[in-house]
Design a protein around this motif. Sequence first.
Motif, PDB file in Angstrom:
ATOM      1  N   LYS A   1      -8.285  -5.805  -3.291  1.00  0.00           N
ATOM      2  CA  LYS A   1      -8.262  -6.727  -2.158  1.00  0.00           C
ATOM      3  C   LYS A   1      -6.967  -6.638  -1.363  1.00  0.00           C
ATOM      4  N   PHE A   2      -5.863  -6.226  -2.020  1.00  0.00           N
ATOM      5  CA  PHE A   2      -4.604  -6.105  -1.299  1.00  0.00           C
ATOM      6  C   PHE A   2      -4.570  -4.883  -0.380  1.00  0.00           C
ATOM      7  N   GLY A   3      -5.624  -4.070  -0.422  1.00  0.00           N
ATOM      8  CA  GLY A   3      -5.718  -2.921   0.470  1.00  0.00           C
ATOM      9  C   GLY A   3      -6.526  -3.204   1.723  1.00  0.00           C
ATOM     10  N   GLU A   4      -6.994  -4.444   1.883  1.00  0.00           N
ATOM     11  CA  GLU A   4      -7.767  -4.795   3.077  1.00  0.00           C
ATOM     12  C   GLU A   4      -6.876  -4.787   4.313  1.00  0.00           C
ATOM     13  N   ALA A   5      -7.493  -4.767   5.488  1.00  0.00           N
ATOM     14  CA  ALA A   5      -6.842  -4.425   6.758  1.00  0.00           C
ATOM     15  C   ALA A   5      -5.431  -4.976   6.970  1.00  0.00           C
ATOM     16  N   CYS A   6      -5.216  -6.271   6.857  1.00  0.00           N
ATOM     17  CA  CYS A   6      -3.905  -6.856   7.138  1.00  0.00           C
ATOM     18  C   CYS A   6      -3.116  -7.181   5.871  1.00  0.00           C
ATOM     19  N   LYS A   7      -3.586  -6.693   4.729  1.00  0.00           N
ATOM     20  CA  LYS A   7      -2.951  -7.004   3.453  1.00  0.00           C
ATOM     21  C   LYS A   7      -1.781  -6.046   3.184  1.00  0.00           C
ATOM     22  N   PRO A   8      -0.909  -6.411   2.230  1.00  0.00           N
ATOM     23  CA  PRO A   8       0.335  -5.648   2.040  1.00  0.00           C
ATOM     24  C   PRO A   8       0.191  -4.251   1.476  1.00  0.00           C
ATOM     25  N   LEU A   9      -0.927  -3.937   0.794  1.00  0.00           N
ATOM     26  CA  LEU A   9      -1.087  -2.594   0.231  1.00  0.00           C
ATOM     27  C   LEU A   9      -2.129  -1.786   1.006  1.00  0.00           C
ATOM     28  N   SER A  10      -2.185  -2.047   2.292  1.00  0.00           N
ATOM     29  CA  SER A  10      -3.081  -1.308   3.188  1.00  0.00           C
ATOM     30  C   SER A  10      -2.263  -0.358   4.042  1.00  0.00           C
ATOM     31  N   GLN A  11      -2.925   0.304   4.981  1.00  0.00           N
ATOM     32  CA  GLN A  11      -2.212   1.136   5.946  1.00  0.00           C
ATOM     33  C   GLN A  11      -1.204   0.293   6.727  1.00  0.00           C
ATOM     34  N   HIS A  12      -1.579  -0.955   6.985  1.00  0.00           N
ATOM     35  CA  HIS A  12      -0.694  -1.905   7.675  1.00  0.00           C
ATOM     36  C   HIS A  12       0.590  -2.130   6.895  1.00  0.00           C
ATOM     37  N   GLY A  13       0.484  -2.136   5.561  1.00  0.00           N
ATOM     38  CA  GLY A  13       1.631  -2.383   4.705  1.00  0.00           C
ATOM     39  C   GLY A  13       2.360  -1.132   4.261  1.00  0.00           C
ATOM     40  N   PHE A  14       2.097   0.003   4.918  1.00  0.00           N
ATOM     41  CA  PHE A  14       2.790   1.276   4.642  1.00  0.00           C
ATOM     42  C   PHE A  14       2.599   1.716   3.188  1.00  0.00           C
ATOM     43  N   TYR A  15       1.395   1.496   2.680  1.00  0.00           N
ATOM     44  CA  TYR A  15       1.071   1.914   1.317  1.00  0.00           C
ATOM     45  C   TYR A  15       1.160   3.440   1.225  1.00  0.00           C
ATOM     46  N   GLY A  16       1.932   3.928   0.275  1.00  0.00           N
ATOM     47  CA  GLY A  16       2.134   5.366   0.109  1.00  0.00           C
ATOM     48  C   GLY A  16       3.154   5.956   1.046  1.00  0.00           C
ATOM     49  N   LEU A  17       3.719   5.134   1.936  1.00  0.00           N
ATOM     50  CA  LEU A  17       4.723   5.606   2.899  1.00  0.00           C
ATOM     51  C   LEU A  17       6.100   5.005   2.620  1.00  0.00           C
ATOM     52  N   GLU A  18       6.255   4.419   1.440  1.00  0.00           N
ATOM     53  CA  GLU A  18       7.494   3.712   1.144  1.00  0.00           C
ATOM     54  C   GLU A  18       8.719   4.631   1.214  1.00  0.00           C
ATOM     55  N   THR A  19       8.645   5.791   0.578  1.00  0.00           N
ATOM     56  CA  THR A  19       9.804   6.682   0.537  1.00  0.00           C
ATOM     57  C   THR A  19      10.187   7.155   1.925  1.00  0.00           C
ATOM     58  N   GLN A  20       9.192   7.579   2.710  1.00  0.00           N
ATOM     59  CA  GLN A  20       9.477   8.049   4.066  1.00  0.00           C
ATOM     60  C   GLN A  20      10.041   6.933   4.932  1.00  0.00           C
ATOM     61  N   SER A  21       9.491   5.745   4.787  1.00  0.00           N
ATOM     62  CA  SER A  21       9.953   4.617   5.593  1.00  0.00           C
ATOM     63  C   SER A  21      11.388   4.240   5.249  1.00  0.00           C
ATOM     64  N   VAL A  22      11.688   4.198   3.962  1.00  0.00           N
ATOM     65  CA  VAL A  22      13.044   3.842   3.541  1.00  0.00           C
ATOM     66  C   VAL A  22      14.050   4.886   4.009  1.00  0.00           C
ATOM     67  N   SER A  23      13.730   6.160   3.820  1.00  0.00           N
ATOM     68  CA  SER A  23      14.679   7.207   4.216  1.00  0.00           C
ATOM     69  C   SER A  23      14.914   7.193   5.721  1.00  0.00           C
ATOM     70  N   THR A  24      13.855   6.960   6.499  1.00  0.00           N
ATOM     71  CA  THR A  24      13.997   6.878   7.956  1.00  0.00           C
ATOM     72  C   THR A  24      14.860   5.685   8.340  1.00  0.00           C
ATOM     73  N   THR A  25      14.624   4.551   7.691  1.00  0.00           N
ATOM     74  CA  THR A  25      15.378   3.342   7.990  1.00  0.00           C
ATOM     75  C   THR A  25      16.847   3.485   7.627  1.00  0.00           C
ATOM     76  N   VAL A  26      17.129   3.983   6.422  1.00  0.00           N
ATOM     77  CA  VAL A  26      18.511   4.132   5.979  1.00  0.00           C
ATOM     78  C   VAL A  26      19.258   5.116   6.876  1.00  0.00           C
ATOM     79  N   ALA A  27      18.601   6.205   7.263  1.00  0.00           N
ATOM     80  CA  ALA A  27      19.243   7.179   8.154  1.00  0.00           C
ATOM     81  C   ALA A  27      19.585   6.550   9.498  1.00  0.00           C
ATOM     82  N   PHE A  28      18.671   5.738  10.029  1.00  0.00           N
ATOM     83  CA  PHE A  28      18.933   5.087  11.313  1.00  0.00           C
ATOM     84  C   PHE A  28      20.099   4.119  11.198  1.00  0.00           C
TER      85      PHE A  28
END
Length: 315
Positions: A283-310
């Motif tokens: 259920k946490f993978g539903e559209a606006c939930k935190p483990l969905s595409q909206h919640g950057f599920y599976g994109l944590e490493t890329q998101s963090v590295s991009t953020t820290v670099a910025f």
Amino acid sequence: MKSLLTKNTASLVLTMSVVLATNLANAEPQYSTTALSAYSGTVENSMEREIPLGDAVIQRSIISVEGRKGVAHHHIQLTPPSPKYHHVIFVGGKGDLKCDPGSEEATKGMGMGINFVLRTRLDYAANGGNVVMFCAPSDRWGEKTNRNWLTGRGKNNDYRVSSEFEEDFRLLAAYLKQQHDLPIVVNGTSSGARAAAWLAMKTPELVDLLIMSAPAVKGHEWEPVNFLEGGAETINQPTLVLVNKSDRCDKTPPKHAKQFHDMIASESKSFVEFDSNKKHPGKFGEACKPLSQHGFYGLETQSVSTTVAFIEDNL
């Protein structure tokens, strides 16, 4: 990943002494629908604790800030050995993150810590941020006040675009500056991105850098202020906007984030678009939930590295 940059962002390799679930190469993050064991289960607890990171230690505590009259305000803090900046994070949804050291259950909310910015909190601390999780003030604890936490059901009841919010942040910023006189980064996801942007607009002297992910900028029935109607032109701080092209949440279409980004006055801004269709099967993978595409599920490493670099490039 598609990136539109107005300032070059150097590549950064995350050097962490612990391996979090999302940093395992070619591995799927493993989440439970009742607890996030890879990220220490519950959000935090009331006792000051030490989190070992190889030879270093991150201090975890609940801080109490002198609040508005009659209002208790506590926040969760993760402090690395030599912090380089304060990194204040704002959860999405209703903002139902409660920190009450006077209760048996000191903290609760946000699906046991699976909100995107909570999942990645240790990553930010490991990279030098004094991470502060902004918790709801006591006059917004939903079960006590029936005020639906930080959101508004009336035109003037949205805490995250209120003078009370601004005052609470000013008090927190003063507390943090007294601890360490360092720059302040505000980082919010979804509805929390509205909060971070509001502070960049309304308290610019306190915000040195703005991070927004999957921002809910247009507003809706319980967040009536439409950020696309104005305000971004007052943001002069370096700003990073992250989106997932596959975000299916009706409140956060990437095109609105791009529109808001383009309105921002800052010359140091970046719009980064990932494209991943991964989501949790529950259920946490539903559209606006935190483990969905909206919640950057599976994109944590890329998101963090991009953020820290910025952050490293712009502070």
